[in-house]
Design an enzyme around this catalytic site. Structure first.
Site, PDB file in Angstrom:
ATOM      1  N   ARG A   1      -0.254  -8.400  13.773  1.00  0.00           N
ATOM      2  CA  ARG A   1      -0.842  -7.452  12.809  1.00  0.00           C
ATOM      3  C   ARG A   1      -1.697  -8.188  11.777  1.00  0.00           C
ATOM      4  O   ARG A   1      -2.751  -7.712  11.373  1.00  0.00           O
ATOM      5  CB  ARG A   1       0.270  -6.656  12.100  1.00  0.00           C
ATOM      6  CG  ARG A   1       0.829  -5.543  12.977  1.00  0.00           C
ATOM      7  CD  ARG A   1       2.180  -5.074  12.523  1.00  0.00           C
ATOM      8  NE  ARG A   1       2.193  -4.507  11.193  1.00  0.00           N
ATOM      9  CZ  ARG A   1       3.284  -4.399  10.435  1.00  0.00           C
ATOM     10  NH1 ARG A   1       4.445  -4.831  10.892  1.00  0.00           N
ATOM     11  NH2 ARG A   1       3.222  -3.858   9.254  1.00  0.00           N
TER      12      ARG A   1
ATOM     13  N   LYS B   1       0.831  -1.214   0.000  1.00  0.00           N
ATOM     14  CA  LYS B   1       0.000   0.000   0.000  1.00  0.00           C
ATOM     15  C   LYS B   1       0.865   1.264   0.000  1.00  0.00           C
ATOM     16  O   LYS B   1       0.602   2.192  -0.753  1.00  0.00           O
ATOM     17  CB  LYS B   1      -0.927   0.040   1.222  1.00  0.00           C
ATOM     18  CG  LYS B   1      -1.878  -1.130   1.326  1.00  0.00           C
ATOM     19  CD  LYS B   1      -2.838  -0.971   2.492  1.00  0.00           C
ATOM     20  CE  LYS B   1      -2.185  -0.948   3.864  1.00  0.00           C
ATOM     21  NZ  LYS B   1      -1.671  -2.247   4.323  1.00  0.00           N
TER      22      LYS B   1
ATOM     23  N   ARG C   1      11.528  -1.346  11.343  1.00  0.00           N
ATOM     24  CA  ARG C   1      10.436  -0.760  12.110  1.00  0.00           C
ATOM     25  C   ARG C   1      10.121  -1.689  13.276  1.00  0.00           C
ATOM     26  O   ARG C   1      10.069  -2.900  13.107  1.00  0.00           O
ATOM     27  CB  ARG C   1       9.202  -0.633  11.197  1.00  0.00           C
ATOM     28  CG  ARG C   1       8.606   0.733  11.212  1.00  0.00           C
ATOM     29  CD  ARG C   1       7.563   0.843  10.143  1.00  0.00           C
ATOM     30  NE  ARG C   1       6.371   0.063  10.465  1.00  0.00           N
ATOM     31  CZ  ARG C   1       5.317  -0.018   9.667  1.00  0.00           C
ATOM     32  NH1 ARG C   1       5.319   0.597   8.513  1.00  0.00           N
ATOM     33  NH2 ARG C   1       4.268  -0.714  10.013  1.00  0.00           N
TER      34      ARG C   1
ATOM     35  N   ARG D   1      -9.734   0.759   8.682  1.00  0.00           N
ATOM     36  CA  ARG D   1      -9.238  -0.553   9.081  1.00  0.00           C
ATOM     37  C   ARG D   1     -10.254  -1.326   9.913  1.00  0.00           C
ATOM     38  O   ARG D   1      -9.979  -2.447  10.330  1.00  0.00           O
ATOM     39  CB  ARG D   1      -7.981  -0.365   9.933  1.00  0.00           C
ATOM     40  CG  ARG D   1      -6.701  -0.778   9.239  1.00  0.00           C
ATOM     41  CD  ARG D   1      -5.615  -0.428  10.207  1.00  0.00           C
ATOM     42  NE  ARG D   1      -4.397  -1.110  10.036  1.00  0.00           N
ATOM     43  CZ  ARG D   1      -3.325  -0.599   9.423  1.00  0.00           C
ATOM     44  NH1 ARG D   1      -3.398   0.555   8.823  1.00  0.00           N
ATOM     45  NH2 ARG D   1      -2.208  -1.258   9.414  1.00  0.00           N
TER      46      ARG D   1
ATOM     47  N   ARG E   1      12.040  -5.970   5.239  1.00  0.00           N
ATOM     48  CA  ARG E   1      11.862  -4.533   5.054  1.00  0.00           C
ATOM     49  C   ARG E   1      12.826  -3.729   5.931  1.00  0.00           C
ATOM     50  O   ARG E   1      13.014  -4.019   7.096  1.00  0.00           O
ATOM     51  CB  ARG E   1      10.412  -4.204   5.429  1.00  0.00           C
ATOM     52  CG  ARG E   1       9.987  -2.827   5.088  1.00  0.00           C
ATOM     53  CD  ARG E   1       8.535  -2.775   4.735  1.00  0.00           C
ATOM     54  NE  ARG E   1       7.660  -2.847   5.906  1.00  0.00           N
ATOM     55  CZ  ARG E   1       6.334  -2.723   5.815  1.00  0.00           C
ATOM     56  NH1 ARG E   1       5.758  -2.563   4.646  1.00  0.00           N
ATOM     57  NH2 ARG E   1       5.604  -2.785   6.903  1.00  0.00           N
TER      58      ARG E   1
HETATM   59  P1  ADP Z   1       0.947  -1.847   7.917  1.00  0.00           P
HETATM   60  O1  ADP Z   1      -0.144  -1.578   6.926  1.00  0.00           O
HETATM   61  O2  ADP Z   1       2.202  -2.301   7.248  1.00  0.00           O
HETATM   62  O3  ADP Z   1       0.520  -2.712   9.058  1.00  0.00           O
HETATM   63  P2  ADP Z   1       0.761   0.889   8.978  1.00  0.00           P
HETATM   64  O4  ADP Z   1       1.898   1.826   8.974  1.00  0.00           O
HETATM   65  O5  ADP Z   1      -0.392   1.186   8.087  1.00  0.00           O
HETATM   66  O6  ADP Z   1       1.409  -0.526   8.643  1.00  0.00           O
HETATM   67  O7  ADP Z   1       0.177   0.743  10.478  1.00  0.00           O
HETATM   68  C1  ADP Z   1       1.001   0.514  11.578  1.00  0.00           C
HETATM   69  C2  ADP Z   1       0.180   0.461  12.863  1.00  0.00           C
HETATM   70  O8  ADP Z   1      -0.466   1.726  13.083  1.00  0.00           O
HETATM   71  C3  ADP Z   1      -0.944  -0.559  12.909  1.00  0.00           C
HETATM   72  O9  ADP Z   1      -0.495  -1.836  13.267  1.00  0.00           O
HETATM   73  C4  ADP Z   1      -1.868   0.078  13.978  1.00  0.00           C
HETATM   74  O10 ADP Z   1      -1.354  -0.133  15.271  1.00  0.00           O
HETATM   75  C5  ADP Z   1      -1.741   1.549  13.690  1.00  0.00           C
HETATM   76  N1  ADP Z   1      -2.777   2.019  12.719  1.00  0.00           N
HETATM   77  C6  ADP Z   1      -2.539   2.573  11.493  1.00  0.00           C
HETATM   78  N2  ADP Z   1      -3.677   2.900  10.874  1.00  0.00           N
HETATM   79  C7  ADP Z   1      -4.685   2.556  11.724  1.00  0.00           C
HETATM   80  C8  ADP Z   1      -6.099   2.635  11.671  1.00  0.00           C
HETATM   81  N3  ADP Z   1      -6.726   3.121  10.580  1.00  0.00           N
HETATM   82  N4  ADP Z   1      -6.814   2.181  12.731  1.00  0.00           N
HETATM   83  C9  ADP Z   1      -6.216   1.690  13.819  1.00  0.00           C
HETATM   84  N5  ADP Z   1      -4.888   1.567  13.941  1.00  0.00           N
HETATM   85  C10 ADP Z   1      -4.111   2.002  12.916  1.00  0.00           C
END
Ligand code: ADP
Length: 226
Positions: free
Chosen positions: A168, A11, A157, A86, A124
């Site tokens: 996750r 993404k 990360r 999400r 990564r």
């Molecule tokens: P990835 O898609 O690779 O898991 P992100 O950078 O999008 O990584 O998200 C990292 C973390 O940030 C998630 O595991 C969650 O804890 C938090 N997060 C991000 N976006 C949301 C969201 N829309 N709702 C709830 N938690 C979120």
């Protein structure tokens, strides 16, 4: 546009390519939350432990962040959502917001295999300074462990470590994947792209094919002449 898919589906990479092509901003809730953690502010302190454990943060908090971000002038002509919504609750808030602003949504679902995701995420690496993403398997830096652009040592990360990735993925399965039916039932344009084997540029071409991509704003910041 909503870019939808499990962690590691690409993404972030696709968002960056689309930003260049379409001239509209990427809105990544993950990046926004990490920025708050880095700043050590109240929001950062609230979300830090959950993010490190691979768990989602509260809906109300991200909804507020996104709503405020979408009110910025650069989002007026459109935006790319990366990592939001999400949960079904977030999806409801987004659709309401879009309807209120007479905005259309296109959802691109990047479909990837579980094992591909695990291999991608464990490889990564990121530059802590400029944010550039590398991958030990598919996009290694020229010098091992060092950012090509600014010479900064690359980092993993915190939530890219293997046991956290599984958490996750579980969150994705439990809370996020039901949104696919939610979007379908709400009658939004929803496209599925197989992102397991294709290179990032091949995936990008498929997205552009679906959207018939034209730049919304040219590089000098002006709308192209008709
Ligand atoms: P990835 O898609 O690779 O898991 P992100 O950078 O999008 O990584 O998200 C990292 C973390 O940030 C998630 O595991 C969650 O804890 C938090 N997060 C991000 N976006 C949301 C969201 N829309 N709702 C709830 N938690 C979120």
């Amino acid at each position: 546009m909503v870019l939808f898919g499990p962690p590691g589906s690409g993404k972030g990479t696709q968002s960056k390519l689309l930003v260049e092509r379409l001239g509209i901003p990427q809105i990544s809730t993950g990046d926004m939350l990490r920025e708050h953690i880095q700043n050590g502010d109240g929001i950062g302190r609230t979300v830090e432990a959950r993010m490190k454990a691979g768990l989602l943060v509260p809906d109300a908090l991200v909804n507020e962040l996104v709503e405020a971000r979408l009110a910025q002038p650069d989002a007026e002509r459109g935006f790319i959502l990366d990592g939001y919504p999400r949960t079904i609750a977030q999806g409801g808030v987004l659709l309401e917001l879009l309807d209120r602003n007479h905005a259309e949504a296109v959802v691109i679902h990047l479909v990837v295999d579980y094992n591909v995701v695990i291999a991608r995420i464990t490889g990564r690496r990121q530059c802590p300074k400029c944010g550039t993403l590398y991958n030990l398997h598919s996009r290694p830096p020229k010098v091992a462990g060092i950012c090509d652009l600014d010479g900064e040592p690359l980092v993993i990360r915190e939530d890219d470590r293997e046991q956290v990735i599984r958490e996750r993925m579980d969150e994705y399965r439990r809370q996020t994947s039901p949104l696919i039916d939610f979007f379908r039932e709400s009658g939004r344009r929803l496209y599925e792209i197989d992102a397991s084997r294709a290179t990032p540029l091949a995936v990008f071409d498929q997205i552009c094919g679906l959207l018939d991509c034209e730049p919304v704003i040219s590089h000098d910041g002006h709308a192209p002449q008709p």
